[in-house]
Design a protein around this motif. Structure first.
Motif, PDB file in Angstrom:
ATOM      1  N   ALA A  27      22.084  18.068 107.900  1.00 54.51           N
ATOM      2  CA  ALA A  27      22.336  18.645 106.572  1.00 54.51           C
ATOM      3  C   ALA A  27      23.655  19.410 106.560  1.00 54.51           C
ATOM      4  O   ALA A  27      24.429  19.347 105.590  1.00 54.51           O
ATOM      5  N   ALA A  28      23.952  20.144 107.645  1.00 55.29           N
ATOM      6  CA  ALA A  28      25.184  20.925 107.721  1.00 55.29           C
ATOM      7  C   ALA A  28      26.422  20.030 107.733  1.00 55.29           C
ATOM      8  O   ALA A  28      27.507  20.452 107.308  1.00 55.29           O
ATOM      9  N   SER A  29      26.255  18.785 108.175  1.00 56.05           N
ATOM     10  CA  SER A  29      27.381  17.856 108.215  1.00 56.05           C
ATOM     11  C   SER A  29      27.703  17.278 106.840  1.00 56.05           C
ATOM     12  O   SER A  29      28.717  16.600 106.665  1.00 56.05           O
ATOM     13  N   GLY A  30      26.822  17.529 105.872  1.00 60.04           N
ATOM     14  CA  GLY A  30      27.042  17.013 104.518  1.00 60.04           C
ATOM     15  C   GLY A  30      26.658  15.558 104.347  1.00 60.04           C
ATOM     16  O   GLY A  30      26.995  14.943 103.340  1.00 60.04           O
ATOM     17  N   GLN A  31      25.913  14.981 105.312  1.00 58.53           N
ATOM     18  CA  GLN A  31      25.598  13.556 105.260  1.00 58.53           C
ATOM     19  C   GLN A  31      24.223  13.258 104.670  1.00 58.53           C
ATOM     20  O   GLN A  31      23.848  12.095 104.546  1.00 58.53           O
ATOM     21  N   VAL A  32      23.465  14.300 104.315  1.00 62.56           N
ATOM     22  CA  VAL A  32      22.120  14.081 103.786  1.00 62.56           C
ATOM     23  C   VAL A  32      22.206  13.652 102.330  1.00 62.56           C
ATOM     24  O   VAL A  32      22.861  14.309 101.515  1.00 62.56           O
ATOM     25  N   LYS A  33      21.526  12.560 101.998  1.00 62.80           N
ATOM     26  CA  LYS A  33      21.582  12.040 100.635  1.00 62.80           C
ATOM     27  C   LYS A  33      20.641  12.786  99.699  1.00 62.80           C
ATOM     28  O   LYS A  33      20.923  12.946  98.510  1.00 62.80           O
ATOM     29  N   TYR A  34      19.485  13.223 100.227  1.00 63.73           N
ATOM     30  CA  TYR A  34      18.524  13.904  99.368  1.00 63.73           C
ATOM     31  C   TYR A  34      17.628  14.796 100.228  1.00 63.73           C
ATOM     32  O   TYR A  34      17.184  14.394 101.304  1.00 63.73           O
ATOM     33  N   ALA A  35      17.385  16.013  99.749  1.00 64.75           N
ATOM     34  CA  ALA A  35      16.461  16.920 100.424  1.00 64.75           C
ATOM     35  C   ALA A  35      15.683  17.682  99.366  1.00 64.75           C
ATOM     36  O   ALA A  35      16.273  18.325  98.503  1.00 64.75           O
ATOM     37  N   ALA A  36      14.361  17.593  99.428  1.00 63.29           N
ATOM     38  CA  ALA A  36      13.508  18.312  98.491  1.00 63.29           C
ATOM     39  C   ALA A  36      13.365  19.762  98.943  1.00 63.29           C
ATOM     40  O   ALA A  36      13.571  20.079 100.111  1.00 63.29           O
ATOM     41  N   PRO A  37      13.021  20.656  98.042  1.00 60.44           N
ATOM     42  CA  PRO A  37      12.788  22.046  98.449  1.00 60.44           C
ATOM     43  C   PRO A  37      11.636  22.118  99.445  1.00 60.44           C
ATOM     44  O   PRO A  37      10.669  21.370  99.352  1.00 60.44           O
ATOM     45  N   GLY A  38      11.743  22.986 100.418  1.00 62.48           N
ATOM     46  CA  GLY A  38      10.667  23.125 101.397  1.00 62.48           C
ATOM     47  C   GLY A  38      11.119  23.935 102.593  1.00 62.48           C
ATOM     48  O   GLY A  38      12.312  24.171 102.799  1.00 62.48           O
ATOM     49  N   THR A  39      10.145  24.365 103.379  1.00 65.95           N
ATOM     50  CA  THR A  39      10.439  25.196 104.550  1.00 65.95           C
ATOM     51  C   THR A  39      10.524  24.381 105.832  1.00 65.95           C
ATOM     52  O   THR A  39      10.805  24.936 106.891  1.00 65.95           O
ATOM     53  N   VAL A  40      10.269  23.074 105.756  1.00 69.83           N
ATOM     54  CA  VAL A  40      10.330  22.195 106.926  1.00 69.83           C
ATOM     55  C   VAL A  40      11.459  21.202 106.685  1.00 69.83           C
ATOM     56  O   VAL A  40      11.273  20.218 105.971  1.00 69.83           O
ATOM     57  N   PRO A  41      12.642  21.453 107.237  1.00 69.51           N
ATOM     58  CA  PRO A  41      13.813  20.611 106.909  1.00 69.51           C
ATOM     59  C   PRO A  41      13.581  19.120 107.094  1.00 69.51           C
ATOM     60  O   PRO A  41      13.907  18.323 106.204  1.00 69.51           O
ATOM     61  N   PHE A  42      13.036  18.719 108.227  1.00 69.50           N
ATOM     62  CA  PHE A  42      12.845  17.291 108.496  1.00 69.50           C
ATOM     63  C   PHE A  42      11.936  16.654 107.451  1.00 69.50           C
ATOM     64  O   PHE A  42      12.190  15.546 106.979  1.00 69.50           O
ATOM     65  N   ALA A  43      10.867  17.351 107.075  1.00 70.89           N
ATOM     66  CA  ALA A  43       9.927  16.818 106.093  1.00 70.89           C
ATOM     67  C   ALA A  43      10.514  16.783 104.691  1.00 70.89           C
ATOM     68  O   ALA A  43      10.056  16.021 103.840  1.00 70.89           O
ATOM     69  N   SER A  44      11.533  17.599 104.421  1.00 72.22           N
ATOM     70  CA  SER A  44      12.125  17.630 103.089  1.00 72.22           C
ATOM     71  C   SER A  44      13.077  16.457 102.850  1.00 72.22           C
ATOM     72  O   SER A  44      13.445  16.179 101.720  1.00 72.22           O
TER      73      SER A  44
END
Length: 215
Positions: free
Chosen positions: A90-107
């Motif tokens: 996510a910090a690299s800016g390569q994530v296409k979509y992330a839902a709100p949540g406290t578990v990054p991988f699951a989001s």
């Protein structure tokens, strides 16, 4: 409460959600496959393979600590490994979509979860930020990612989900409750003592002085 149910209930939510997201990305639910039969669209989450992965990591793997190998619960550290990889992706800016949540991988979307696995496998990560025992151990990280891929498939297509309420009990206490759905998906007819085994190739050998035989 049955030991299997108690074990699943006691797994912390962070670890549980991480592994649920993992197996869902590797063997997803595919409703479009329903035309091939009722069992075809079922994915790893529907077969509770995430519980199998947590059990295996906590009971079946060993690490050499000191002079001897010891069984070390690895489910929570491995969940931490996956989430550390997700944070760095996510910090690299390569994530296409992330839902709100406290578990990054699951989001992440399933595609980004797979990309997280690829990044870990290729060691595209700061190893110093990983939780023990993965910290600064690239070899163990690569082994863990390979294990996660292989063992998810094994859990999905083995008889394990069909053990039902006994699936998380000790192996000697497990009992099949129904014919495994993974076997139906793979076209495996089940255990039989009469399956033919490969015992070599048929060869014709010509002996000195004439004559031959088939072996």
């Amino acid at each position: 409460m049955h030991p299997a149910i108690a074990y699943a209930a006691n797994a912390d939510a962070y670890t549980f959600q991480t592994f649920r997201a993992l197996v869902d990305a590797i063997v997803p639910y595919t409703p479009a496959m329903a035309v091939l039969g009722a069992e075809q669209p079922i994915g790893a989450v529907q077969l509770t393979v995430h519980e199998y992965m947590i059990w295996e990591l906590d009971h079946s793997l060993t690490l050499v600590l000191g002079a001897y190998p010891e069984a070390v619960p690895l489910a929570a550290p491995t969940a931490g490994l996956l989430n550390a990889g997700a944070v760095q992706l996510a910090a690299s800016g390569q994530v296409k979509y992330a839902a709100p949540g406290t578990v990054p991988f699951a989001s992440f979307s399933p595609e980004d979860r797979i990309r997280t696995l690829a990044g870990l496998e290729n060691l595209q990560i700061d190893l110093g930020t990983l939780p023990p025992p993965y910290r600064n151990d690239g070899g163990l990280v690569k082994y863990a990612v390979d294990f996660l891929n292989r063992q998810t498939m094994f859990g999905n297509y083995s008889e394990w989900p069909a053990y039902g309420a006994t699936r998380l009990a000790a192996p000697t206490e497990r009992r099949l409750a129904y014919f495994p759905i993974g076997w139906l998906q793979a076209g495996y007819p089940g255990v039989s003592k009469g399956y033919r085994a490969f015992r070599g190739y048929e060869l014709t050998i010509v002996r000195e002085g004439g004559g031959c035989c088939i072996v």
